[in-house]
Design a protein around this motif. Sequence first.
Motif, PDB file in Angstrom:
ATOM      1  N   GLN A  31       0.800  -1.222   0.000  1.00 47.75           N
ATOM      2  CA  GLN A  31       0.000   0.000   0.000  1.00 47.75           C
ATOM      3  C   GLN A  31       0.837   1.278   0.000  1.00 47.75           C
ATOM      4  N   GLN A  32       2.104   1.190   0.369  1.00 48.94           N
ATOM      5  CA  GLN A  32       2.914   2.392   0.522  1.00 48.94           C
ATOM      6  C   GLN A  32       4.247   2.272  -0.210  1.00 48.94           C
ATOM      7  N   GLN A  90       8.819   6.434   0.333  1.00 50.56           N
ATOM      8  CA  GLN A  90       8.607   7.827   0.715  1.00 50.56           C
ATOM      9  C   GLN A  90       7.362   7.981   1.586  1.00 50.56           C
ATOM     10  N   GLU A  91       6.285   7.304   1.224  1.00 51.53           N
ATOM     11  CA  GLU A  91       5.050   7.397   2.012  1.00 51.53           C
ATOM     12  C   GLU A  91       5.231   6.804   3.407  1.00 51.53           C
ATOM     13  N   LEU A  92       5.971   5.709   3.497  1.00 51.36           N
ATOM     14  CA  LEU A  92       6.229   5.090   4.804  1.00 51.36           C
ATOM     15  C   LEU A  92       7.018   6.028   5.700  1.00 51.36           C
ATOM     16  N   PHE A  93       8.108   6.608   5.169  1.00 53.51           N
ATOM     17  CA  PHE A  93       8.938   7.513   5.957  1.00 53.51           C
ATOM     18  C   PHE A  93       8.188   8.793   6.319  1.00 53.51           C
ATOM     19  N   GLU A  94       7.357   9.272   5.390  1.00 53.61           N
ATOM     20  CA  GLU A  94       6.573  10.476   5.659  1.00 53.61           C
ATOM     21  C   GLU A  94       5.608  10.232   6.815  1.00 53.61           C
ATOM     22  N   LYS A 135       8.745  -9.387   6.509  1.00 49.43           N
ATOM     23  CA  LYS A 135       8.504  -9.431   5.072  1.00 49.43           C
ATOM     24  C   LYS A 135       7.868  -8.141   4.561  1.00 49.43           C
ATOM     25  N   GLU A 136       7.204  -7.416   5.457  1.00 48.80           N
ATOM     26  CA  GLU A 136       6.587  -6.136   5.117  1.00 48.80           C
ATOM     27  C   GLU A 136       6.738  -5.184   6.300  1.00 48.80           C
ATOM     28  N   LEU A 137       6.755  -3.895   5.999  1.00 51.20           N
ATOM     29  CA  LEU A 137       6.879  -2.868   7.028  1.00 51.20           C
ATOM     30  C   LEU A 137       5.676  -1.928   6.972  1.00 51.20           C
ATOM     31  N   TYR A 138       5.140  -1.582   8.146  1.00 46.82           N
ATOM     32  CA  TYR A 138       3.986  -0.694   8.219  1.00 46.82           C
ATOM     33  C   TYR A 138       4.193   0.347   9.318  1.00 46.82           C
ATOM     34  N   SER A 139       3.706   1.554   9.066  1.00 47.63           N
ATOM     35  CA  SER A 139       3.660   2.592  10.088  1.00 47.63           C
ATOM     36  C   SER A 139       2.314   2.502  10.798  1.00 47.63           C
ATOM     37  N   ILE A 140       2.347   2.285  12.125  1.00 48.53           N
ATOM     38  CA  ILE A 140       1.110   2.196  12.905  1.00 48.53           C
ATOM     39  C   ILE A 140       0.784   3.583  13.456  1.00 48.53           C
ATOM     40  N   PRO A 141      -0.439   4.084  13.263  1.00 49.96           N
ATOM     41  CA  PRO A 141      -0.803   5.403  13.804  1.00 49.96           C
ATOM     42  C   PRO A 141      -0.543   5.467  15.316  1.00 49.96           C
ATOM     43  N   SER A 142       0.308   6.377  15.732  1.00 48.46           N
ATOM     44  CA  SER A 142       0.737   6.401  17.132  1.00 48.46           C
ATOM     45  C   SER A 142      -0.389   6.620  18.142  1.00 48.46           C
ATOM     46  N   PRO A 143      -1.453   7.411  17.842  1.00 52.07           N
ATOM     47  CA  PRO A 143      -2.511   7.538  18.852  1.00 52.07           C
ATOM     48  C   PRO A 143      -3.280   6.243  19.107  1.00 52.07           C
ATOM     49  N   MET A 144      -3.110   5.246  18.219  1.00 50.67           N
ATOM     50  CA  MET A 144      -3.823   3.984  18.368  1.00 50.67           C
ATOM     51  C   MET A 144      -2.972   2.916  19.047  1.00 50.67           C
ATOM     52  N   VAL A 145      -1.789   3.308  19.539  1.00 50.37           N
ATOM     53  CA  VAL A 145      -0.869   2.345  20.148  1.00 50.37           C
ATOM     54  C   VAL A 145      -0.756   2.591  21.649  1.00 50.37           C
TER      55      VAL A 145
END
Length: 237
Positions: free
Chosen positions: A118-119, A122-126, A155-165
């Motif tokens: 999905q990303q 650049q989108e992941l780092f942003e 195998k994949e990397l995702y940015s988790i929204p911090s307010p949901m952690v």
Amino acid sequence: MGMFNFFKKQQGKYSLNWIISQNTWMFPENNGNDYIDKGYKELPNIYSIISLITQKSSIVPFEIYKIKNKGKYQKYKSLMLLAKTTKDFANFVRYKAEAFDKVENSDLENLLLTPNGQQSTQELFESLDGYKLLTGNAYLFGLTPGIGLNANKPKELYSIPSPMVSIIPISVFEGIKAFKFSFINEEIQSNEVAHFKYWNPITGDASLNDIFYGQSPLQACRMLMGKYKDADITQGS
């Protein structure tokens, strides 16, 4: 004082935060939701500053290196922060060559180039940079297959929204047991998440959880955020 007195007489007519709260400015709560909803999504100056930083930081090219000399690596890190003169930058390049060996076509490089379906990189780092700037915390989740020889290899990397952690600690010295992601209501083991955060100085009445969260840069300007918004509302009214 004439205009001020006029507005004070109009309390029933104008819904101005600074009037309703007895002439004090209203400002956001100290949490990630407010910094995003009432800061980034409502205040154009905060949106512009955060967007400018993330647009620049997310396009910085990356390369994979292996440390071969720890002493030179420490000097390289110091110069990276302190270099000012032409001589400093010359030493910076020299220490970099002496501290690292470049690694080509590694699994890590390939993972960063195509982090998930999905990303883009650049989108992941942003996303990671944006959440850290807004909330003081960013969480990178490495999805692993869970079976086979490479069961724990992402195998994949995702940015988790911090307010949901939510962080689930063990103790002050033993660190973090797991991270709870409210969207799926599941706990993620600490070795599957990279937590990036700003330093958060702790006071005497802090709880155990407070120790493991970073401080949002916006916490120090909460009152200014409230003044900026309320001043616009007042002027508009």
